[in-house]
Design a protein around this motif. Structure first.
Motif, PDB file in Angstrom:
ATOM      1  N   SER A 125       2.232   1.738  -3.451  1.00  0.00           N
ATOM      2  CA  SER A 125       1.151   2.211  -4.311  1.00  0.00           C
ATOM      3  C   SER A 125       0.904   3.701  -4.088  1.00  0.00           C
ATOM      4  O   SER A 125       0.712   4.460  -5.047  1.00  0.00           O
ATOM      5  CB  SER A 125      -0.113   1.417  -4.036  1.00  0.00           C
ATOM      6  OG  SER A 125      -1.198   1.936  -4.752  1.00  0.00           O
ATOM      7  N   GLU A 126       0.919   4.111  -2.847  1.00  0.00           N
ATOM      8  CA  GLU A 126       0.735   5.533  -2.521  1.00  0.00           C
ATOM      9  C   GLU A 126       1.895   6.357  -3.082  1.00  0.00           C
ATOM     10  O   GLU A 126       1.696   7.477  -3.560  1.00  0.00           O
ATOM     11  CB  GLU A 126       0.648   5.696  -1.002  1.00  0.00           C
ATOM     12  CG  GLU A 126       0.261   7.067  -0.553  1.00  0.00           C
ATOM     13  CD  GLU A 126      -1.163   7.427  -0.887  1.00  0.00           C
ATOM     14  OE1 GLU A 126      -1.431   8.641  -1.030  1.00  0.00           O
ATOM     15  OE2 GLU A 126      -2.020   6.532  -1.023  1.00  0.00           O
ATOM     16  N   HIS A 127       3.092   5.793  -3.046  1.00  0.00           N
ATOM     17  CA  HIS A 127       4.266   6.488  -3.592  1.00  0.00           C
ATOM     18  C   HIS A 127       4.117   6.707  -5.100  1.00  0.00           C
ATOM     19  O   HIS A 127       4.475   7.766  -5.612  1.00  0.00           O
ATOM     20  CB  HIS A 127       5.529   5.690  -3.278  1.00  0.00           C
ATOM     21  CG  HIS A 127       6.777   6.300  -3.808  1.00  0.00           C
ATOM     22  ND1 HIS A 127       7.243   7.517  -3.368  1.00  0.00           N
ATOM     23  CD2 HIS A 127       7.655   5.872  -4.744  1.00  0.00           C
ATOM     24  CE1 HIS A 127       8.360   7.803  -4.024  1.00  0.00           C
ATOM     25  NE2 HIS A 127       8.625   6.818  -4.864  1.00  0.00           N
ATOM     26  N   LYS A 128       3.576   5.721  -5.810  1.00  0.00           N
ATOM     27  CA  LYS A 128       3.359   5.869  -7.249  1.00  0.00           C
ATOM     28  C   LYS A 128       2.354   6.985  -7.534  1.00  0.00           C
ATOM     29  O   LYS A 128       2.535   7.764  -8.471  1.00  0.00           O
ATOM     30  CB  LYS A 128       2.865   4.563  -7.863  1.00  0.00           C
ATOM     31  CG  LYS A 128       3.926   3.518  -7.984  1.00  0.00           C
ATOM     32  CD  LYS A 128       3.379   2.249  -8.609  1.00  0.00           C
ATOM     33  CE  LYS A 128       4.431   1.158  -8.640  1.00  0.00           C
ATOM     34  NZ  LYS A 128       3.910  -0.082  -9.230  1.00  0.00           N
ATOM     35  N   LYS A 129       1.303   7.057  -6.718  1.00  0.00           N
ATOM     36  CA  LYS A 129       0.310   8.121  -6.891  1.00  0.00           C
ATOM     37  C   LYS A 129       0.940   9.492  -6.671  1.00  0.00           C
ATOM     38  O   LYS A 129       0.662  10.433  -7.410  1.00  0.00           O
ATOM     39  CB  LYS A 129      -0.847   7.937  -5.910  1.00  0.00           C
ATOM     40  CG  LYS A 129      -1.731   6.770  -6.199  1.00  0.00           C
ATOM     41  CD  LYS A 129      -2.812   6.663  -5.123  1.00  0.00           C
ATOM     42  CE  LYS A 129      -3.551   5.360  -5.202  1.00  0.00           C
ATOM     43  NZ  LYS A 129      -4.524   5.210  -4.096  1.00  0.00           N
ATOM     44  N   VAL A 130       1.786   9.584  -5.661  1.00  0.00           N
ATOM     45  CA  VAL A 130       2.430  10.854  -5.341  1.00  0.00           C
ATOM     46  C   VAL A 130       3.367  11.275  -6.470  1.00  0.00           C
ATOM     47  O   VAL A 130       3.427  12.453  -6.830  1.00  0.00           O
ATOM     48  CB  VAL A 130       3.178  10.755  -3.985  1.00  0.00           C
ATOM     49  CG1 VAL A 130       4.112  11.931  -3.777  1.00  0.00           C
ATOM     50  CG2 VAL A 130       2.181  10.658  -2.853  1.00  0.00           C
TER      51      VAL A 130
ATOM     52  N   ASN B 133       4.473  15.757   1.358  1.00  0.00           N
ATOM     53  CA  ASN B 133       4.826  14.410   0.914  1.00  0.00           C
ATOM     54  C   ASN B 133       6.117  13.904   1.551  1.00  0.00           C
ATOM     55  O   ASN B 133       6.483  12.748   1.370  1.00  0.00           O
ATOM     56  CB  ASN B 133       4.954  14.366  -0.606  1.00  0.00           C
ATOM     57  CG  ASN B 133       3.627  14.598  -1.286  1.00  0.00           C
ATOM     58  OD1 ASN B 133       2.574  14.344  -0.718  1.00  0.00           O
ATOM     59  ND2 ASN B 133       3.675  15.090  -2.501  1.00  0.00           N
TER      60      ASN B 133
ATOM     61  N   GLU C  69       0.827  -1.204   0.000  1.00  0.00           N
ATOM     62  CA  GLU C  69       0.000   0.000   0.000  1.00  0.00           C
ATOM     63  C   GLU C  69       0.862   1.255   0.000  1.00  0.00           C
ATOM     64  O   GLU C  69       0.538   2.239  -0.666  1.00  0.00           O
ATOM     65  CB  GLU C  69      -0.923   0.011   1.210  1.00  0.00           C
ATOM     66  CG  GLU C  69      -2.007  -1.041   1.181  1.00  0.00           C
ATOM     67  CD  GLU C  69      -2.765  -1.140   2.485  1.00  0.00           C
ATOM     68  OE1 GLU C  69      -3.941  -1.529   2.424  1.00  0.00           O
ATOM     69  OE2 GLU C  69      -2.177  -0.840   3.553  1.00  0.00           O
TER      70      GLU C  69
ATOM     71  N   THR D 287       3.073  10.556  -9.642  1.00  0.00           N
ATOM     72  CA  THR D 287       2.237  11.018 -10.745  1.00  0.00           C
ATOM     73  C   THR D 287       1.724  12.423 -10.460  1.00  0.00           C
ATOM     74  O   THR D 287       1.752  13.294 -11.343  1.00  0.00           O
ATOM     75  CB  THR D 287       1.056  10.053 -10.958  1.00  0.00           C
ATOM     76  OG1 THR D 287       1.564   8.754 -11.228  1.00  0.00           O
ATOM     77  CG2 THR D 287       0.179  10.512 -12.100  1.00  0.00           C
ATOM     78  N   ASN D 288       1.278  12.645  -9.231  1.00  0.00           N
ATOM     79  CA  ASN D 288       0.793  13.972  -8.859  1.00  0.00           C
ATOM     80  C   ASN D 288       1.906  15.014  -8.908  1.00  0.00           C
ATOM     81  O   ASN D 288       1.656  16.170  -9.249  1.00  0.00           O
ATOM     82  CB  ASN D 288       0.160  13.946  -7.472  1.00  0.00           C
ATOM     83  CG  ASN D 288      -1.181  13.256  -7.462  1.00  0.00           C
ATOM     84  OD1 ASN D 288      -1.831  13.117  -8.498  1.00  0.00           O
ATOM     85  ND2 ASN D 288      -1.601  12.801  -6.302  1.00  0.00           N
TER      86      ASN D 288
END
Length: 79
Positions: free
Chosen positions: A13-18, A66, A10, A20-21
């Motif tokens: 996964s959160e790191h990948k979202k960050v 972040n 998880e 991208t953002n």
């Protein structure tokens, strides 16, 4: 968000979202700075010079938030 309660998957996964953002935010920051520069050159200093720069500060603040995620990734040796 409490990153210490997330599992390793998880957290990654959160790191990948960050990430991208961060790319989207960098694009928007560049656009807003460009709008401010164009407005200053064409019309002088005014509302449209400083209004886009307000959003730049918001995006930069998100980047600082972040750091907690980055620290948790380092503590678990996932990065």
């Amino acid at each position: 968000m409490d990153y210490k309660k997330l599992s390793d998957e998880e957290l990654l996964s959160e790191h990948k979202k960050v990430k991208t953002n961060d790319l989207i935010n960098a694009t928007l920051i560049g656009t807003f700075v460009g709008i401010a520069c164009y407005s200053t050159i064409k019309h002088g200093a005014g509302f449209f010079t400083f209004f886009p720069l307000f959003f730049v500060f918001i995006f930069l603040k998100r980047k600082k938030d972040n750091k907690e995620l980055e620290n948790e990734l380092k503590s678990r040796n996932l990065k």
